[in-house]
Design a protein around this motif. Structure first.
Motif, PDB file in Angstrom:
ATOM      1  N   ILE A   1       0.827  -1.208   0.000  1.00 51.23           N
ATOM      2  CA  ILE A   1       0.000   0.000   0.000  1.00 51.23           C
ATOM      3  C   ILE A   1       0.863   1.260   0.000  1.00 51.23           C
ATOM      4  N   GLY A   2       1.881   1.278   0.825  1.00 51.38           N
ATOM      5  CA  GLY A   2       2.723   2.462   0.920  1.00 51.38           C
ATOM      6  C   GLY A   2       3.448   2.770  -0.374  1.00 51.38           C
ATOM      7  N   HIS A   3       3.947   1.743  -1.017  1.00 49.74           N
ATOM      8  CA  HIS A   3       4.702   1.934  -2.263  1.00 49.74           C
ATOM      9  C   HIS A   3       3.800   2.385  -3.409  1.00 49.74           C
ATOM     10  N   THR A   4       2.525   2.029  -3.333  1.00 52.28           N
ATOM     11  CA  THR A   4       1.596   2.339  -4.425  1.00 52.28           C
ATOM     12  C   THR A   4       1.591   3.822  -4.763  1.00 52.28           C
ATOM     13  N   PHE A   5       1.626   4.658  -3.728  1.00 53.55           N
ATOM     14  CA  PHE A   5       1.485   6.098  -3.945  1.00 53.55           C
ATOM     15  C   PHE A   5       2.797   6.776  -4.333  1.00 53.55           C
TER      16      PHE A   5
END
Length: 308
Positions: free
Chosen positions: A196-200
């Motif tokens: 999730i963190g890397h997605t943005f």
């Protein structure tokens, strides 16, 4: 719950979603078509629409449609759900014509049935599956460039024509962008599942937002340009076609390639094109276009104020 019962409920939910999509299209097209002609392809159109209660009601019904789609997909396969969603045309086109005080004739009914049949046959025949939406930007560039060309050419040609064909071409442009949006949405979901963190920190979510806004802008201009019967069938045909094309070419999805499947796909496309042409050249739809032009003129006059 037995598998058979799950499929029944999935089908009912998909039909409910299609009905909601029909209502959404009706409300949004009615709101957009009444706006003055000089707002076409202008941000003024969107600014006016977000203040329109009918248009906002359409947005609300759209969210309800997404909920029904989620239920349908949780209980049944996409191959069942997607064809049933296009049932919206059976509701939306006749109601939109009747709403303008006209009556749909045999030609228009035949055209709607051709479009729906073409969509169902084409989707079932192709039956896309598998694939990986996480692809390098170098490959995505081809999809982004292709959609830009299709959307741009449709807009340019649309500006050169008038009446229902303009609405159809604007709808083609908007649906092409929304087809890209679907692919970007799939990629974003895949990224979220990984980290999730890397997605943005990736480009896909932000391009998804741009594609969503651009698609909405183009679709509303299609609604503004002409009757629902000229725009909705084109959008319903183009969106899955673009999504499937990107899925196969970019994601590596598999489609049926047997003789029967390819024949079915070809027949589906032929029915689609024939139905859309019949609607665009229908005298009933052209009369509806004239009524909408009168509404635009009245709206412009009311907003400017009648000179003394």
């Amino acid at each position: 719950m037995s598998q058979a019962l799950q499929l029944v409920f999935s089908g009912l939910a998909a039909l409910a979603a299609g009905g909601c999509l029909a209502v959404t299209g009706l409300l949004q097209q009615r709101a957009a078509s009444s706006r003055p002609k000089n707002e076409q392809l202008s941000l003024k159109l969107l600014i006016a629409l977000v203040q329109n209660k009918m248009w906002l009601a359409g947005i609300g019904v759209a969210f309800l449609s997404y909920a029904f789609q989620a239920v349908a997909l949780s209980l049944g396969p996409l191959a069942l759900v997607q064809p049933l969603l296009v049932a919206e045309l059976i509701f939306a086109v006749p109601i939109s014509v009747r709403w303008r005080g006209a009556r749909i004739g045999r030609r228009e009914w035949a055209a709607v049935i051709l479009v729906v049949a073409g969509l169902v046959i084409g989707i079932i025949s192709a039956y896309p599956r598998g694939g990986d939406p996480l692809q390098p930007i170098t490959l995505w560039a081809y999809a982004l460039g292709g959609i830009f060309v299709i959307a741009g050419m449709s807009l340019v040609i649309g500006r050169m024509v008038s009446g229902p064909p303009r609405a159809s071409l604007f709808a083609l442009s908007g649906a092409a962008v929304l087809g890209l949006q679907s692919a970007l949405f799939a990629a974003t979901i895949a990224l979220l599942r990984q980290d999730i963190g890397h997605t943005f920190t990736t480009w896909q979510p932000y391009t998804l937002i741009v594609a969503s806004l651009a698609g909405m802008f183009l679709v509303e201009n299609a609604y503004h340009a002409g009757p629902l019967a000229a725009s909705m069938p084109v959008m319903d045909a183009t969106l899955p076609l673009v999504s499937i094309s990107i899925g196969v070419a970019l994601f590596g999805e598999q489609i049926r390639t047997g003789t029967l499947a390819l024949t079915g796909t070809a027949v589906g496309l032929a029915l689609l094109i024939g139905g859309i042409i019949m609607l665009d050249t229908s005298s009933v739809i052209r009369r509806q276009q004239q009524i909408e032009h009168q509404d635009k003129a009245e709206t412009a006059e009311n907003e400017q104020g009648t000179p003394e």
